[in-house]
Design a protein around this motif. Structure first.
Motif, PDB file in Angstrom:
ATOM      1  N   ASP A 104       0.820  -1.221   0.000  1.00  0.00           N
ATOM      2  CA  ASP A 104       0.000   0.000   0.000  1.00  0.00           C
ATOM      3  C   ASP A 104       0.853   1.271   0.000  1.00  0.00           C
ATOM      4  N   ASN A 105       2.177   1.102  -0.095  1.00  0.00           N
ATOM      5  CA  ASN A 105       3.125   2.224  -0.227  1.00  0.00           C
ATOM      6  C   ASN A 105       3.019   3.279   0.873  1.00  0.00           C
ATOM      7  N   ASN A 106       2.794   2.826   2.114  1.00  0.00           N
ATOM      8  CA  ASN A 106       2.744   3.772   3.221  1.00  0.00           C
ATOM      9  C   ASN A 106       4.058   3.812   4.005  1.00  0.00           C
ATOM     10  N   GLY A 107       5.079   3.091   3.536  1.00  0.00           N
ATOM     11  CA  GLY A 107       6.402   3.157   4.144  1.00  0.00           C
ATOM     12  C   GLY A 107       6.637   2.219   5.311  1.00  0.00           C
ATOM     13  N   VAL A 108       5.629   1.424   5.652  1.00  0.00           N
ATOM     14  CA  VAL A 108       5.767   0.444   6.736  1.00  0.00           C
ATOM     15  C   VAL A 108       5.157  -0.881   6.285  1.00  0.00           C
ATOM     16  N   ILE A 109       5.460  -1.930   7.040  1.00  0.00           N
ATOM     17  CA  ILE A 109       4.927  -3.258   6.738  1.00  0.00           C
ATOM     18  C   ILE A 109       3.879  -3.598   7.801  1.00  0.00           C
ATOM     19  N   ASP A 110       2.640  -3.804   7.377  1.00  0.00           N
ATOM     20  CA  ASP A 110       1.611  -4.230   8.331  1.00  0.00           C
ATOM     21  C   ASP A 110       1.535  -5.760   8.336  1.00  0.00           C
ATOM     22  N   PHE A 111       0.728  -6.310   9.217  1.00  0.00           N
ATOM     23  CA  PHE A 111       0.691  -7.761   9.374  1.00  0.00           C
ATOM     24  C   PHE A 111       0.236  -8.468   8.101  1.00  0.00           C
ATOM     25  N   GLU A 112      -0.739  -7.909   7.415  1.00  0.00           N
ATOM     26  CA  GLU A 112      -1.227  -8.559   6.202  1.00  0.00           C
ATOM     27  C   GLU A 112      -0.137  -8.586   5.118  1.00  0.00           C
TER      28      GLU A 112
END
Length: 141
Positions: free
Chosen positions: A75-83
């Motif tokens: 999603d190109n928000n600069g972080v890695i989420d769990f999904e």
């Protein structure tokens, strides 16, 4: 069959169906994600990734870290989420050769005296380095 030590929640059941993995495996990956997510905000940023990589004996450059995040961050928000973490792990899992090599490398990191066995003390020390304080009971039931 052994009883899982990981809590299977409705969210984990939903992800189990979405990613076509057993719920227990999703729960286990959730725990691994939490080891990376040092500030417990639900995402892994570049500083958290750097810290874990350093603790695992790696010395990635800033660009290496940015590249790792960019590869996973859909999603190109600069972080890695769990999904996103799950997507990476399931994509990576599809390559048995890669998984085997990763497991061997991880084993070597934990087996600090290189005797072919991960002792209770080696496991405890590595988990402490990763910020996970384990009781003796949790280490060996």
């Amino acid at each position: 069959m052994t009883e899982s030590i990981y809590q299977v929640t409705p969210e984990i059941e939903r992800m189990s169906k979405k990613f076509e993995l057993p719920a227990e495996e999703i729960a286990e990956l959730r725990e691994a994600f939490r080891l990376f997510d040092k500030n417990k905000n639900g995402s892994i940023d570049i500083d958290e990734l750097r810290e874990v990589m350093t603790q695992l004996g790696q010395a990635p450059s800033e660009q290496d870290l940015l590249d790792m995040i960019h590869e996973i961050d859909t999603d190109n928000n600069g972080v890695i989420d769990f999904e996103e973490f799950l997507q990476m792990m399931t994509k990576h899992k599809s390559s048995d050769h890669g998984v085997r090599n990763d497991l061997l490398q991880a084993f070597e990191v934990f087996d600090t005296n290189q005797d072919g066995v991960i002792s209770r003390e080696e496991l405890k020390n590595m988990m402490l380095n990763l910020g996970e304080k384990l009781t003796d009971r949790r280490l060996m039931p």
